[in-house]
Design a protein around this motif. Structure first.
Motif, short mmCIF file in Angstrom:
data_model
loop_
_atom_site.label_atom_id
_atom_site.label_comp_id
_atom_site.label_asym_id
_atom_site.label_seq_id
_atom_site.Cartn_x
_atom_site.Cartn_y
_atom_site.Cartn_z
N LYS A 119 -35.28 42.63 59.45
CA LYS A 119 -35.63 43.95 59.97
C LYS A 119 -36.90 43.88 60.82
N LYS A 120 -37.83 43.01 60.45
CA LYS A 120 -39.08 42.85 61.20
C LYS A 120 -38.82 42.22 62.58
N TYR A 121 -37.68 41.58 62.73
CA TYR A 121 -37.35 40.89 63.98
C TYR A 121 -36.36 41.68 64.83
N ARG A 122 -36.21 42.96 64.55
CA ARG A 122 -35.18 43.71 65.28
C ARG A 122 -35.46 43.76 66.78
N TYR A 123 -36.74 43.81 67.18
CA TYR A 123 -37.05 43.85 68.62
C TYR A 123 -36.81 42.50 69.28
N THR A 124 -36.89 41.43 68.51
CA THR A 124 -36.60 40.10 69.04
C THR A 124 -35.10 39.86 69.11
N LEU A 125 -34.42 40.16 68.04
CA LEU A 125 -32.99 39.87 67.94
C LEU A 125 -32.12 40.79 68.81
N LYS A 126 -32.70 41.89 69.30
CA LYS A 126 -31.90 42.78 70.16
C LYS A 126 -31.45 42.05 71.43
N TYR A 127 -32.19 41.03 71.85
CA TYR A 127 -31.86 40.33 73.10
C TYR A 127 -30.55 39.56 73.03
N ILE A 128 -30.05 39.31 71.82
CA ILE A 128 -28.77 38.61 71.72
C ILE A 128 -27.62 39.58 71.48
N LYS A 129 -27.92 40.88 71.42
CA LYS A 129 -26.85 41.87 71.31
C LYS A 129 -26.11 41.94 72.64
N LYS A 130 -24.85 42.34 72.56
CA LYS A 130 -23.97 42.34 73.73
C LYS A 130 -24.57 43.08 74.92
N ASN A 131 -25.10 44.27 74.69
CA ASN A 131 -25.59 45.10 75.79
C ASN A 131 -26.82 44.51 76.45
N TYR A 132 -27.73 43.92 75.65
CA TYR A 132 -28.94 43.30 76.21
C TYR A 132 -28.59 42.00 76.93
N ARG A 133 -27.64 41.25 76.36
CA ARG A 133 -27.19 40.03 77.04
C ARG A 133 -26.54 40.37 78.38
N LYS A 134 -25.80 41.47 78.40
CA LYS A 134 -25.16 41.91 79.64
C LYS A 134 -26.22 42.27 80.69
#
Length: 383
Positions: A158-173
């Motif tokens: 949960k503490k890394y949610r701002y980091t891990l968002k970059y591998i979500k589909k929309n951010y990768r797109k």
């Protein structure tokens, strides 16, 4: 040239702007100012409507609780939209990150598409978390990284949610969209150069620019206590390994009660932060780095002894024979040992501080770095 810099998280774009203006160019920055840090920008995306009124904050929190929609992110995007008429006919547009507008990815792509269409050359600067960076770090192939605490405890996810968002589909797109539109990709230090190369990206390495005219050398005078400064940004403290510094300082204060003074701050604006650390001899920056970030470089420019990333990759890249900063390892005993040596040998603090300044002048001078940017931008023809 007329140049637009999108986003500001560390003063990197401000220092670059200062150099480019000195060289005769027109430069503007658009961004949020990075929240509480309040960096200077020309066009502000700071979501003041959502953040400055207590009753709006309550509505914002309620909306997020019910719909998971962050009104701050929406406000940033809306502000950018209304600035679009002023953001045209630039020779160069440089994004500090694929998420530089800091709004929702779909909205971001809509806005970036309009921005790109009304300007000439587009460039992406990778100087922090980015989709390929996070993808590579998740492979866990480096000796350590900002994700090391997460590998040790999945409870920290949960503490890394701002980091891990970059591998979500929309951010990768969004990253892929920017990548295809950008003439080139620049990396600012080895912590980003190495992962980008390992992920197969062709990038150009241009070190961080430090305004050595604005930041004067402060000759260290150790007449009484040695002052150690630790500035904490709570949103990134886990990724920076701040807990190792905190534990080491407890030991040091007990070990040298008459020899040291410790200053610790949390989440304060950049200008106030600078005034407090100006008093210090030693600055504790971060643990999980191989090279120095912007905060460390500014402190080194002032002649401080900085505990930060200074791994063998850094030493080999710059061909160093003497220490210009201290390599801070994720090991409390190692940090205590290094601090103890400096406290017991104050002349070494002065010597490292002098070498730090000389290193910045040689490798990070803002005018020289700006010329590297200009040469790189100009090497691409207009599309």
């Amino acid at each position: 040239m007329k140049i637009l810099l999108v986003g500001e998280y560390s003063r990197l774009h401000n220092s670059l702007k200062e150099a480019l203006i000195t060289l005769g160019h027109d430069v503007f920055i658009i961004g949020t100012g990075d929240n509480f840090k309040k960096y200077d920008v020309d066009y502000s995306l700071y979501p003041s409507f959502c953040c400055n009124y207590w009753f709006i904050k309550k509505i914002k929190n309620l909306v997020y609780l019910i719909t998971k929609t962050d009104l701050e992110n929406l406000e940033k995007g809306i502000r950018f939209y209304f600035f679009l008429s002023k953001l045209k006919d630039y020779d160069v547009v440089q994004l500090i990150n694929s998420n530089a507008i800091e709004t929702y990815p779909v909205f971001s792509r809509f806005l970036l598409k309009k921005l790109f269409l009304q300007n000439k050359k587009i460039f992406l600067l990778v100087c922090g978390e980015e989709t390929p960076i996070v993808e590579y770090l998740l492979k866990n192939k480096m000796r350590y990284s900002i994700l090391s605490p997460l590998f040790e405890s999945k409870k920290l996810k949960k503490k890394y949610r701002y980091t891990l968002k970059y591998i979500k589909k929309n951010y990768r797109k969004t990253f892929n969209f920017v990548k295809t539109k950008a003439s080139g990709i620049i990396t600012s230090d080895l912590d980003y150069k190495i992962p980008m190369q390992e992920m197969g990206f062709k990038t150009t390495f241009i070190p961080n620019p430090i305004n050595t005219d604005r930041i004067a050398l402060q000759p260290l005078n150790i007449s009484h206590k040695i002052i150690i400064f630790l500035g904490i940004n709570e949103s990134s403290s886990i990724k920076k390994g701040i807990v190792f510094f905190e534990k080491a300082l407890e030991i040091i204060q007990e070990k040298y009660p008459e020899k040291v003074e410790v200053i610790i701050t949390k989440n304060i604006p950049y200008n106030k932060y600078i005034k407090l650390y100006d008093r210090s001899h030693i600055l504790l920056d971060q643990i999980y780095g191989y090279d120095q970030g912007y905060n460390a470089l500014e402190a080194m420019s002032k002649g401080k002894v900085v505990f930060t990333g200074a791994e063998r990759e850094f030493i080999e890249h710059y061909n160093l024979n003497e220490r210009v900063c201290i390599n801070a390892l994720p090991d409390v005993n190692s940090i205590v040992k290094e601090l103890s040596f400096l406290i017991e040998n104050p002349n070494e603090i002065i010597a490292i501080g002098k070498r730090a300044r000389l290193f910045i002048e040689k490798e990070h001078d803002y005018i020289a770095i700006a010329k590297n940017y200009l040469n790189y931008w100009e090497s691409f023809s207009y599309s």
